[in-house]
Design a protein around this motif. Structure first.
Motif, PDB file in Angstrom:
ATOM      1  N   GLU A  22       1.636   0.742  10.170  1.00 17.98           N
ATOM      2  CA  GLU A  22       2.428   1.650   9.342  1.00 17.98           C
ATOM      3  C   GLU A  22       3.865   1.150   9.196  1.00 17.98           C
ATOM      4  O   GLU A  22       4.457   1.245   8.116  1.00 17.98           O
ATOM      5  N   ALA A  23       4.435   0.618  10.295  1.00 14.62           N
ATOM      6  CA  ALA A  23       5.766   0.021  10.198  1.00 14.62           C
ATOM      7  C   ALA A  23       5.764  -1.121   9.182  1.00 14.62           C
ATOM      8  O   ALA A  23       6.686  -1.257   8.363  1.00 14.62           O
ATOM      9  N   ALA A  24       4.714  -1.941   9.227  1.00 16.33           N
ATOM     10  CA  ALA A  24       4.612  -3.065   8.299  1.00 16.33           C
ATOM     11  C   ALA A  24       4.564  -2.591   6.849  1.00 16.33           C
ATOM     12  O   ALA A  24       5.172  -3.200   5.956  1.00 16.33           O
ATOM     13  N   GLU A  36      12.320   9.643   3.013  1.00 18.04           N
ATOM     14  CA  GLU A  36      13.266   9.793   4.125  1.00 18.04           C
ATOM     15  C   GLU A  36      12.991   8.762   5.218  1.00 18.04           C
ATOM     16  O   GLU A  36      13.930   8.187   5.792  1.00 18.04           O
ATOM     17  N   LYS A  37      11.740   8.516   5.501  1.00 17.33           N
ATOM     18  CA  LYS A  37      11.364   7.541   6.526  1.00 17.33           C
ATOM     19  C   LYS A  37      11.808   6.137   6.126  1.00 17.33           C
ATOM     20  O   LYS A  37      12.292   5.359   6.964  1.00 17.33           O
ATOM     21  N   LEU A  38      11.696   5.814   4.856  1.00 15.75           N
ATOM     22  CA  LEU A  38      12.152   4.510   4.367  1.00 15.75           C
ATOM     23  C   LEU A  38      13.664   4.364   4.539  1.00 15.75           C
ATOM     24  O   LEU A  38      14.157   3.299   4.942  1.00 15.75           O
ATOM     25  N   THR A  75       7.433  -2.120   1.601  1.00 15.81           N
ATOM     26  CA  THR A  75       7.973  -1.377   0.465  1.00 15.81           C
ATOM     27  C   THR A  75       9.471  -1.605   0.332  1.00 15.81           C
ATOM     28  O   THR A  75       9.992  -1.799  -0.781  1.00 15.81           O
ATOM     29  N   LEU A  76      10.187  -1.585   1.450  1.00 17.22           N
ATOM     30  CA  LEU A  76      11.621  -1.880   1.391  1.00 17.22           C
ATOM     31  C   LEU A  76      11.879  -3.286   0.880  1.00 17.22           C
ATOM     32  O   LEU A  76      12.823  -3.520   0.112  1.00 17.22           O
ATOM     33  N   GLU A  77      11.041  -4.221   1.286  1.00 17.06           N
ATOM     34  CA  GLU A  77      11.170  -5.593   0.791  1.00 17.06           C
ATOM     35  C   GLU A  77      10.926  -5.638  -0.717  1.00 17.06           C
ATOM     36  O   GLU A  77      11.684  -6.280  -1.461  1.00 17.06           O
ATOM     37  N   ALA A  78       9.889  -4.957  -1.189  1.00 12.03           N
ATOM     38  CA  ALA A  78       9.582  -4.954  -2.621  1.00 12.03           C
ATOM     39  C   ALA A  78      10.688  -4.303  -3.439  1.00 12.03           C
ATOM     40  O   ALA A  78      10.914  -4.669  -4.593  1.00 12.03           O
ATOM     41  N   ARG A  79      11.410  -3.354  -2.839  1.00 14.90           N
ATOM     42  CA  ARG A  79      12.519  -2.692  -3.531  1.00 14.90           C
ATOM     43  C   ARG A  79      13.823  -3.466  -3.426  1.00 14.90           C
ATOM     44  O   ARG A  79      14.851  -3.027  -3.950  1.00 14.90           O
ATOM     45  N   PRO A  98       0.790  -1.231   0.000  1.00 16.06           N
ATOM     46  CA  PRO A  98       0.000   0.000   0.000  1.00 16.06           C
ATOM     47  C   PRO A  98       0.821   1.280   0.000  1.00 16.06           C
ATOM     48  O   PRO A  98       0.376   2.294  -0.540  1.00 16.06           O
ATOM     49  N   LEU A  99       2.028   1.262   0.584  1.00 12.78           N
ATOM     50  CA  LEU A  99       2.822   2.488   0.576  1.00 12.78           C
ATOM     51  C   LEU A  99       3.294   2.815  -0.828  1.00 12.78           C
ATOM     52  O   LEU A  99       3.256   3.986  -1.249  1.00 12.78           O
TER      53      LEU A  99
END
Length: 340
Positions: free
Chosen positions: A310-312, A265-267, A317-321, A222-223
């Motif tokens: 929200e952490a999830a 930035e949060k990522l 997103t980091l996992e998908a990237r 979703p992010l």
């Protein structure tokens, strides 16, 4: 026209010009304070954008606010809901009963409302407890976070898709699908006035909650959807934004860019946090280490649950990237950074 956020007690219904009005509707017990419900003029009666929380005080504020503007809730032609959350869709059913008008929302959120209608309370409790356990919450935290769900919104009469024109005679109000906050969130572009009703997608000061439920899903992102939706809204140009909370503001494209930068930035901070840890972390551990508007221990249990969602979403997103990975076959789920 731009208005600053004030306490609900200082809010008043307003004529915004061009056949558009706003009515502040309270959200009892919620720090957001109120939802801004908009009415758009048409020859067949006003069309509302959102309706507010299902509560007697909210109904009095909505019906009374419309009356103060010379509008009658019984004459409402329809309610288009930006998304299914209770502070937006809660009173739509009551408006329909009073006016005979229709309710419309995006088909993806309509599907969720149907699912909620079929979901028993006991099943919801089991689902919530198991979700929290898999995220790494202990038994005490699970009991604290768990709570009842709000009443299910009324089922819509009409389902919208991206690009559809809302039934608003004499005007051009187009649905813009902006998933992220919910799968079926829509903004509404009033094309004949260069205005954008943004719902919760773009707000002037805060950022909307973007979470994953269940927390450990790996089939949605979703992010990333939200960031793409920000770009899409930005492409519409410097429209005046009429959000569901806070205040009206100019240049939605500029604000969308700011919010995207905030999440990028949060990522990066989150990826660095995982890289500094020798052991993989659970979703709950990650949430407890992230920066929120107050320390983790000071967050109310329900807010800790939202923070975990929200952490999830950021972890996903980091996992998908390809920046982090989740450990296979581990319960509760754990994540670790990938060496770059």
């Amino acid at each position: 026209m731009k208005t600053r956020r004030r306490p609900y007690t200082e809010q008043r219904p307003q004529d915004l010009g061009g056949g558009v009005w706003s009515v502040p509707v309270p959200i009892p017990g919620n720090p957001l304070g109120y939802t801004l419900v908009y009415a758009v003029e048409s020859p067949q009666g006003p069309v509302l954008v959102d309706a507010g929380w299902n509560h007697p005080d909210a109904w009095d504020a909505l019906s009374g606010g419309l009356a103060a503007l010379g509008l009658d809730v019984s004459a409402v032609h329809g309610v288009v809901v930006t998304h299914f959350h209770p502070d937006h869709a809660g009173l739509a059913g009551q408006v329909r009963e009073a006016s005979g008008g229709w309710i419309a929302m995006h088909e993806d959120d309509a599907a969720l409302v149907r699912l909620m209608t079929e979901y028993a309370a006991g099943e919801h409790d089991t689902f919530q407890a198991d979700m929290l356990r898999r995220a790494g919450a202990d038994a005490v935290e699970t009991r604290q976070v768990m709570g009842g769900r709000p009443p299910t919104p009324a089922l819509p009469d009409r389902e919208l898709r991206d690009g559809d024109l809302v039934d608003l005679p004499g005007r051009r109000l187009r649905a813009v699908h902006t998933p992220g906050h919910t799968p079926g969130h829509i903004c509404l572009h009033l094309e004949d006035a260069d205005r954008l009703f943004t719902g919760d997608h773009v707000l002037p000061d805060i950022t909307p909650h973007i979470g994953i439920y269940p927390y450990d899903r790996d089939d949605v992102d979703p992010l990333s959807d939200f960031l793409a939706s920000l770009d899409r809204v930005g492409d519409l140009g410097p429209l005046d934004a009429l959000p569901a909370h806070e205040w009206i503001f100019p240049d939605v494209a500029a604000r969308a860019s700011q919010i995207r930068h905030h999440h990028e930035e949060k990522l990066e901070r989150l990826r660095a946090l995982l890289a500094q840890r020798p052991q993989p972390l659970t979703i709950w551990e990650v949430a407890a280490m992230m920066t929120w508007n107050r320390p983790w221990d000071d967050l109310a249990p329900v807010l800790r649950g939202m923070a975990a969602g929200e952490a999830a979403a950021h972890l996903r997103t980091l996992e998908a990237r390809g920046r982090i990975r989740r450990l296979p076959g581990v319960d509760p789920v754990r994540f670790q950074a990938i060496d770059s």
